[in-house]
Scaffold this motif. Sequence first.
Motif, PDB file in Angstrom:
ATOM      1  N   PRO A 147       0.797  -1.245   0.000  1.00 57.79           N
ATOM      2  CA  PRO A 147       0.000   0.000   0.000  1.00 57.79           C
ATOM      3  C   PRO A 147       0.825   1.287   0.000  1.00 57.79           C
ATOM      4  O   PRO A 147       0.345   2.316  -0.482  1.00 57.79           O
ATOM      5  N   SER A 148       2.028   1.253   0.524  1.00 61.31           N
ATOM      6  CA  SER A 148       2.798   2.494   0.696  1.00 61.31           C
ATOM      7  C   SER A 148       3.871   2.699  -0.358  1.00 61.31           C
ATOM      8  O   SER A 148       4.571   3.714  -0.325  1.00 61.31           O
ATOM      9  N   CYS A 149       4.011   1.770  -1.274  1.00 64.48           N
ATOM     10  CA  CYS A 149       5.144   1.838  -2.200  1.00 64.48           C
ATOM     11  C   CYS A 149       4.988   2.954  -3.229  1.00 64.48           C
ATOM     12  O   CYS A 149       3.900   3.175  -3.770  1.00 64.48           O
ATOM     13  N   THR A 150       6.081   3.618  -3.505  1.00 58.17           N
ATOM     14  CA  THR A 150       6.135   4.621  -4.559  1.00 58.17           C
ATOM     15  C   THR A 150       6.487   3.948  -5.885  1.00 58.17           C
ATOM     16  O   THR A 150       6.819   2.759  -5.929  1.00 58.17           O
ATOM     17  N   ALA A 151       6.428   4.739  -6.961  1.00 60.57           N
ATOM     18  CA  ALA A 151       6.774   4.196  -8.277  1.00 60.57           C
ATOM     19  C   ALA A 151       8.202   3.685  -8.304  1.00 60.57           C
ATOM     20  O   ALA A 151       8.494   2.631  -8.890  1.00 60.57           O
ATOM     21  N   GLU A 152       9.126   4.421  -7.691  1.00 60.64           N
ATOM     22  CA  GLU A 152      10.527   3.995  -7.649  1.00 60.64           C
ATOM     23  C   GLU A 152      10.662   2.659  -6.933  1.00 60.64           C
ATOM     24  O   GLU A 152      11.409   1.775  -7.367  1.00 60.64           O
ATOM     25  N   GLU A 153       9.925   2.482  -5.828  1.00 60.47           N
ATOM     26  CA  GLU A 153      10.010   1.233  -5.068  1.00 60.47           C
ATOM     27  C   GLU A 153       9.388   0.073  -5.828  1.00 60.47           C
ATOM     28  O   GLU A 153       9.843  -1.072  -5.709  1.00 60.47           O
ATOM     29  N   TRP A 154       8.358   0.369  -6.619  1.00 58.43           N
ATOM     30  CA  TRP A 154       7.734  -0.712  -7.387  1.00 58.43           C
ATOM     31  C   TRP A 154       8.716  -1.333  -8.369  1.00 58.43           C
ATOM     32  O   TRP A 154       8.636  -2.534  -8.664  1.00 58.43           O
ATOM     33  N   LYS A 155       9.626  -0.556  -8.885  1.00 55.90           N
ATOM     34  CA  LYS A 155      10.632  -1.124  -9.787  1.00 55.90           C
ATOM     35  C   LYS A 155      11.436  -2.198  -9.058  1.00 55.90           C
ATOM     36  O   LYS A 155      11.731  -3.259  -9.629  1.00 55.90           O
ATOM     37  N   ASP A 156      11.803  -1.938  -7.800  1.00 56.18           N
ATOM     38  CA  ASP A 156      12.551  -2.925  -7.015  1.00 56.18           C
ATOM     39  C   ASP A 156      11.685  -4.144  -6.694  1.00 56.18           C
ATOM     40  O   ASP A 156      12.163  -5.289  -6.718  1.00 56.18           O
ATOM     41  N   ILE A 157      10.416  -3.905  -6.359  1.00 49.84           N
ATOM     42  CA  ILE A 157       9.534  -5.027  -6.010  1.00 49.84           C
ATOM     43  C   ILE A 157       9.327  -5.948  -7.205  1.00 49.84           C
ATOM     44  O   ILE A 157       9.342  -7.185  -7.077  1.00 49.84           O
ATOM     45  N   LEU A 158       9.161  -5.370  -8.384  1.00 49.45           N
ATOM     46  CA  LEU A 158       8.980  -6.189  -9.588  1.00 49.45           C
ATOM     47  C   LEU A 158      10.225  -7.020  -9.878  1.00 49.45           C
ATOM     48  O   LEU A 158      10.130  -8.186 -10.281  1.00 49.45           O
ATOM     49  N   THR A 159      11.392  -6.403  -9.665  1.00 49.84           N
ATOM     50  CA  THR A 159      12.636  -7.160  -9.829  1.00 49.84           C
ATOM     51  C   THR A 159      12.700  -8.300  -8.827  1.00 49.84           C
ATOM     52  O   THR A 159      13.090  -9.437  -9.163  1.00 49.84           O
ATOM     53  N   PHE A 160      12.311  -8.026  -7.580  1.00 46.93           N
ATOM     54  CA  PHE A 160      12.309  -9.046  -6.525  1.00 46.93           C
ATOM     55  C   PHE A 160      11.383 -10.200  -6.887  1.00 46.93           C
ATOM     56  O   PHE A 160      11.743 -11.383  -6.779  1.00 46.93           O
ATOM     57  N   LEU A 161      10.170  -9.888  -7.344  1.00 46.17           N
ATOM     58  CA  LEU A 161       9.228 -10.940  -7.701  1.00 46.17           C
ATOM     59  C   LEU A 161       9.732 -11.758  -8.888  1.00 46.17           C
ATOM     60  O   LEU A 161       9.520 -12.976  -8.951  1.00 46.17           O
ATOM     61  N   GLY A 162      10.394 -11.101  -9.822  1.00 46.73           N
ATOM     62  CA  GLY A 162      10.986 -11.830 -10.943  1.00 46.73           C
ATOM     63  C   GLY A 162      12.056 -12.803 -10.496  1.00 46.73           C
ATOM     64  O   GLY A 162      12.146 -13.922 -10.992  1.00 46.73           O
ATOM     65  N   LEU A 163      12.892 -12.371  -9.547  1.00 44.69           N
ATOM     66  CA  LEU A 163      13.941 -13.245  -9.028  1.00 44.69           C
ATOM     67  C   LEU A 163      13.355 -14.421  -8.250  1.00 44.69           C
ATOM     68  O   LEU A 163      13.878 -15.536  -8.300  1.00 44.69           O
ATOM     69  N   VAL A 164      12.271 -14.166  -7.517  1.00 50.08           N
ATOM     70  CA  VAL A 164      11.599 -15.249  -6.793  1.00 50.08           C
ATOM     71  C   VAL A 164      11.124 -16.316  -7.776  1.00 50.08           C
ATOM     72  O   VAL A 164      11.326 -17.516  -7.573  1.00 50.08           O
ATOM     73  N   ALA A 165      10.501 -15.869  -8.849  1.00 50.09           N
ATOM     74  CA  ALA A 165      10.021 -16.818  -9.856  1.00 50.09           C
ATOM     75  C   ALA A 165      11.168 -17.583 -10.502  1.00 50.09           C
ATOM     76  O   ALA A 165      11.094 -18.797 -10.709  1.00 50.09           O
ATOM     77  N   TYR A 166      12.229 -16.871 -10.820  1.00 53.20           N
ATOM     78  CA  TYR A 166      13.375 -17.506 -11.481  1.00 53.20           C
ATOM     79  C   TYR A 166      14.051 -18.522 -10.565  1.00 53.20           C
ATOM     80  O   TYR A 166      14.407 -19.619 -11.001  1.00 53.20           O
ATOM     81  N   LYS A 167      14.220 -18.167  -9.276  1.00 46.07           N
ATOM     82  CA  LYS A 167      14.996 -19.028  -8.382  1.00 46.07           C
ATOM     83  C   LYS A 167      14.194 -20.236  -7.917  1.00 46.07           C
ATOM     84  O   LYS A 167      14.698 -21.360  -7.886  1.00 46.07           O
ATOM     85  N   PHE A 168      12.924 -20.034  -7.574  1.00 45.74           N
ATOM     86  CA  PHE A 168      12.161 -21.116  -6.939  1.00 45.74           C
ATOM     87  C   PHE A 168      11.227 -21.845  -7.901  1.00 45.74           C
ATOM     88  O   PHE A 168      10.581 -22.811  -7.511  1.00 45.74           O
ATOM     89  N   LYS A 169      11.142 -21.360  -9.154  1.00 46.45           N
ATOM     90  CA  LYS A 169      10.377 -22.045 -10.190  1.00 46.45           C
ATOM     91  C   LYS A 169       8.971 -22.401  -9.687  1.00 46.45           C
ATOM     92  O   LYS A 169       8.262 -21.546  -9.167  1.00 46.45           O
ATOM     93  N   ALA A 170       8.603 -23.684  -9.824  1.00 44.51           N
ATOM     94  CA  ALA A 170       7.240 -24.107  -9.490  1.00 44.51           C
ATOM     95  C   ALA A 170       6.891 -23.864  -8.029  1.00 44.51           C
ATOM     96  O   ALA A 170       5.728 -23.626  -7.689  1.00 44.51           O
ATOM     97  N   HIS A 171       7.893 -23.893  -7.163  1.00 43.20           N
ATOM     98  CA  HIS A 171       7.629 -23.754  -5.731  1.00 43.20           C
ATOM     99  C   HIS A 171       7.090 -22.363  -5.396  1.00 43.20           C
ATOM    100  O   HIS A 171       6.420 -22.187  -4.385  1.00 43.20           O
ATOM    101  N   ALA A 172       7.411 -21.379  -6.235  1.00 43.76           N
ATOM    102  CA  ALA A 172       6.943 -20.015  -5.982  1.00 43.76           C
ATOM    103  C   ALA A 172       5.656 -19.708  -6.716  1.00 43.76           C
ATOM    104  O   ALA A 172       5.149 -18.585  -6.622  1.00 43.76           O
ATOM    105  N   ALA A 173       5.110 -20.676  -7.431  1.00 45.79           N
ATOM    106  CA  ALA A 173       3.919 -20.410  -8.247  1.00 45.79           C
ATOM    107  C   ALA A 173       2.745 -19.878  -7.425  1.00 45.79           C
ATOM    108  O   ALA A 173       2.080 -18.926  -7.846  1.00 45.79           O
ATOM    109  N   PRO A 174       2.442 -20.450  -6.259  1.00 45.14           N
ATOM    110  CA  PRO A 174       1.317 -19.907  -5.486  1.00 45.14           C
ATOM    111  C   PRO A 174       1.523 -18.442  -5.096  1.00 45.14           C
ATOM    112  O   PRO A 174       0.562 -17.659  -5.062  1.00 45.14           O
ATOM    113  N   ILE A 175       2.785 -18.067  -4.825  1.00 44.53           N
ATOM    114  CA  ILE A 175       3.063 -16.677  -4.452  1.00 44.53           C
ATOM    115  C   ILE A 175       2.800 -15.754  -5.633  1.00 44.53           C
ATOM    116  O   ILE A 175       2.095 -14.743  -5.507  1.00 44.53           O
ATOM    117  N   ILE A 176       3.361 -16.098  -6.782  1.00 40.98           N
ATOM    118  CA  ILE A 176       3.195 -15.255  -7.962  1.00 40.98           C
ATOM    119  C   ILE A 176       1.724 -15.193  -8.365  1.00 40.98           C
ATOM    120  O   ILE A 176       1.208 -14.129  -8.735  1.00 40.98           O
TER     121      ILE A 176
END
Length: 1111
Positions: free
Chosen positions: A818-847
């Motif tokens: 709720p509090s994230c700015t546009a600049e912070e969203w860039k970092d969050i999107l990168t983080f979510l991408g790395l989660v998907a890349y690293k944990f593959k199927a195990h992160a599917a429910p999160i994504i």
Amino acid sequence: MDQFEEAVRYALDPSVDANIKSQAIQYCESVKNSQDGWKVCLELFVQGSTARSPESRLYSLQVIDSSLVHNSQNNLSLEDIGILKKILFEFVEQRYGTEYYDREPLFILKKLAHTLTLLFLQAYPEKWQSFFVDFAKISGLNKSSITSSPPQNKINARLTDFFLKILSSIDEEVVNPVVPRSKTEIDRNTNIKDAMRVSDTDLLAAAWHTILSVVSNGSDSFGSITPSLQSEIANETLRLIGVYSSWISITLIVNDYFKPLIFKFFAADDFASEAIRCVVRIISKGMQPNEKLELVRYLGVSNVINQYSNGYGDGDFRKDLATLVATLGNELVDVSEKVRQKSSQELWNAAYSGAENMVYVGLRLVAKNEDQEATLVMLPFINNFISVYKKLATEQQEQLLRLERRRAVLNQILRDSIKKLEYAEDQDFSDYEDPNHSLDDASGGDYGGDNDETFFSLRHDLRTVLDAIASIDFDLFEETIIKIIKPTLASIGQYGVSDTNGHSEQPVGWVKAELALTLVRIYSDWLVSARPTNLPKKLTAPSVNRTQSILANTRLPEIMRYMIESNISTSQHPAISPLLFEICVRQSYFYSKDEIQYIKPVLMAFVGPTGIRSRYGAVRTRTWYLFYRFLKQVDYTPFATDLVEGVKDLLTIQAEIPGAGAEGYGVFDSQLYLFEAMGMAISAQTLDEVKRAQYLDQVFNPLISQATELVSSNVVANNQQALLQVHHIISATGSLAKGFPDAKVDPKSITPPDSSHVSESGKAALKKVTELIIAILRSLHQFSVIREAVRFSFSRLLTVLGSDAFDYVPNFIDAIFPSCTAEEWKDILTFLGLVAYKFKAHAAPIISSVLLRVSESVFVLIKSIDPQQGTDDALLQIELKSSYLNWIISIFSSSMDPVFWTGQNESGWPIIFKQISEWALPPGDSITAVNSSNGLSPEQQNNNTNAQSLKNGTTASATGFFRPEITKLVISALHRLVDSWLRSELTKDDEARLNVAKVLNIDINPQTNGNKIQVNTIEFFETTILPLVFHICLSKKLNFKDAQASLIMIEVARLLQASLKWGGAAWFESKILQTYLPQAGCPPKSIMEFGQAVSTLNDKQLKTFMVRFFA
């Protein structure tokens, strides 16, 4: 005329009323543009400084200049030219030969010289052939040729000075190569120079010789003249001789009259620099090789320089001499290259011998270590000279040189260069007491910092020279360096290092010790970084890697052992310890199984008083980073207990408010490396489990307690330092976690990631920390520094804990979104991408759970940013779009795309891809053919709350600026959609996607789900993707000559090929070739060519075809 002068004054006065100022400017412009305006200005100017203001006289000259410059339009008649010539010349003759000249403002003198130059361009030689004769005559410089006899008449110093100003202005207008000119101007200037060569350059040479003779001999021919004016005249004369020498006959200047006269000025402090520059320009004149060699022989510059090479003159003088040596040397190297290519052995020998002689002359000239600037000037020539050997070796022409001769020169250069590497005894290291003083490795190991920028540059250039020598004669390089390193390190082992005396013998002075380490650094770095073609043959065996070859075939292991055994690490001098640790880190491959015993002494040095505990703040913070790097590269685990004990008391955090303009968090940024190193040590498998638990409590508990107390006391809301303290604590826990090994993930399995790599005590501690930072985030989510720290730490904790941290992800997302700015969203999107890349199927429910929430938040943010408000807003919108698109692409790349087909997301994916499709278009455009339902029935849209909420954040048409890079990303995302979802059957490549679907409990197999995915994708393709692709290809705003357009077109090519591959030839022909393209008005022949290209060409060939097809 008075009115004109008043108008100029008003026009230039910033305090005048704007209306009056505007009227004044208009009046001035009307005078300037009138047919006879220049006459008014000429009359005003010659009334002189006593009658008229300097500003009005300057503007008058500008008006005259304008008439002269635009005379191609016949503004001035022959009579007008004659009037200007007569009046201005008489003004100069009558006024500037008197004391009036001394009162004339300098800017007026220079401007009038320029005006006369413009008149010269119009009148010479046809209308004013006697231009130079006239000015020389009134100056008293009317000798027509050079003689050794003194002038018979008095020379007017003031008119001479003005004459020289005119000659300087003529050079700027006629010769100066920096000034851009039209072909007409070039032709005009060529004619002027030709005429001058025929009639006047001998007069100019005679005038210059007369001036220099008068000044040199102390003659009173100038009459009463101030020393400063005499100095200006002589220096300007020397400068003009140099600049005119580039195009007049060299024999006018290089002769028995001028040669001794110019060299005589080398010994005169006021004139030496300009005299040397004069000779430099003469030597640089373009000439044939044999003529250049004759010029060099005649001048005998080396003999002259040798007179001054033993300490004569100050640093600036020696720098000028070094410039002369370097210029002459480079000219001779250039000659040697030219004649070598023509196989002229005799000329090559002469040129090479001359260049070789200049090397020795130059080295003698800068022999003293304090001649740093002179050395910097000399080094490019030295490098150029050394390159001769490289070229000879490359072209197999080494027979031109005897090996002994080459080695003798290189040996001299090598030894003198090494001597120059030494610090000065009085080097100031006071900056090193500041922990924020940077000691990064940008200098290549030179830790002189900002104390002496010249020395810093010198060391960098000297390393280039040493590297070049190593490439040519490695044996000489290695032998010379080892002869310095070994005895020094042996003496250090016996007597230690003096941290106060730089050149003592017992103990060894810090200057000598630092030089030995610098040579170790240079030697070891070159072995690792040199190009294979520069390495000796023994290091280039194809079956052995570089580091193994170095350890087996060089003396580096011997030197490393000497260095460690010498106990040089006990020296606390700030120039030594960081360099020592830098070497240990960079050459970490040395600590192989044969040298493992050297790891412990280096580690103990790191944690000792000269390393991470150094009394010098800058050394201390730099070593924290090097310590961490060393642990990453060697097997430290047998010494884990010693490391933890040696580091744990340095983990106390003390937040400091950064100063204005500071980047980062100062010392704490470096301290984070210590926390990560501590995490590595605590997680070592060799550590006793009981001790590990104790250490974890000792490290984590104080941090947790302090953070809990600060948050519960509510002081952070109004206390910036307390807020930063909480930020630092959270970040430190993340760095500690980063030191633990990552969770093991099997990308082909749906079994949760194995966390057995972390001990139970470690797992418990990290979970406790995770709970803490999420609790802090809930309480302090309104503070950006807290959100930053939590993102930093949570990503690291998730990487280590794996599935054990998955349960915390929903709470993390609920608290931070709720509090994230546009600049912070860039970092969050990168983080979510790395989660998907690293944990593959195990992160599917999160994504899957965050897909629509993330998309809605991003779309709303992008919609709220108005790119018309300024560049920053436009760039922010572009960056946020780019981050989101890369996240979507990463979902497909990680085989995570089944998340779009879960029950909660199935109705939302068309809205997402419809929205990003709009981003690909130029502003204001929309895809009119797109079905308004976005692939969903009205009932589906209304019944799905997430989808409706998501749609509220979308835009109906493209906004902002057309950005090809965004278009390329959109097409790339759509290509992946088509490639994954248009399939009528799955292949072996879909195994990872099936695992994701299994975890999500959905069916993506077309054989069992009734082709649901393919059917929906076909509909979206036909209504959205296909119109988008052709709209972009036909857009007038797409420049096919631009590189970005080429990238877009190759993505389009891949998308169309994927649609043909998975949709099938029949569908492709029916929907695209027989329906869409004919409806778009495409001729049948073009449709046939297009279909054939898509089906037969590869992606690059198809891109080329489409560029031609749509352009």
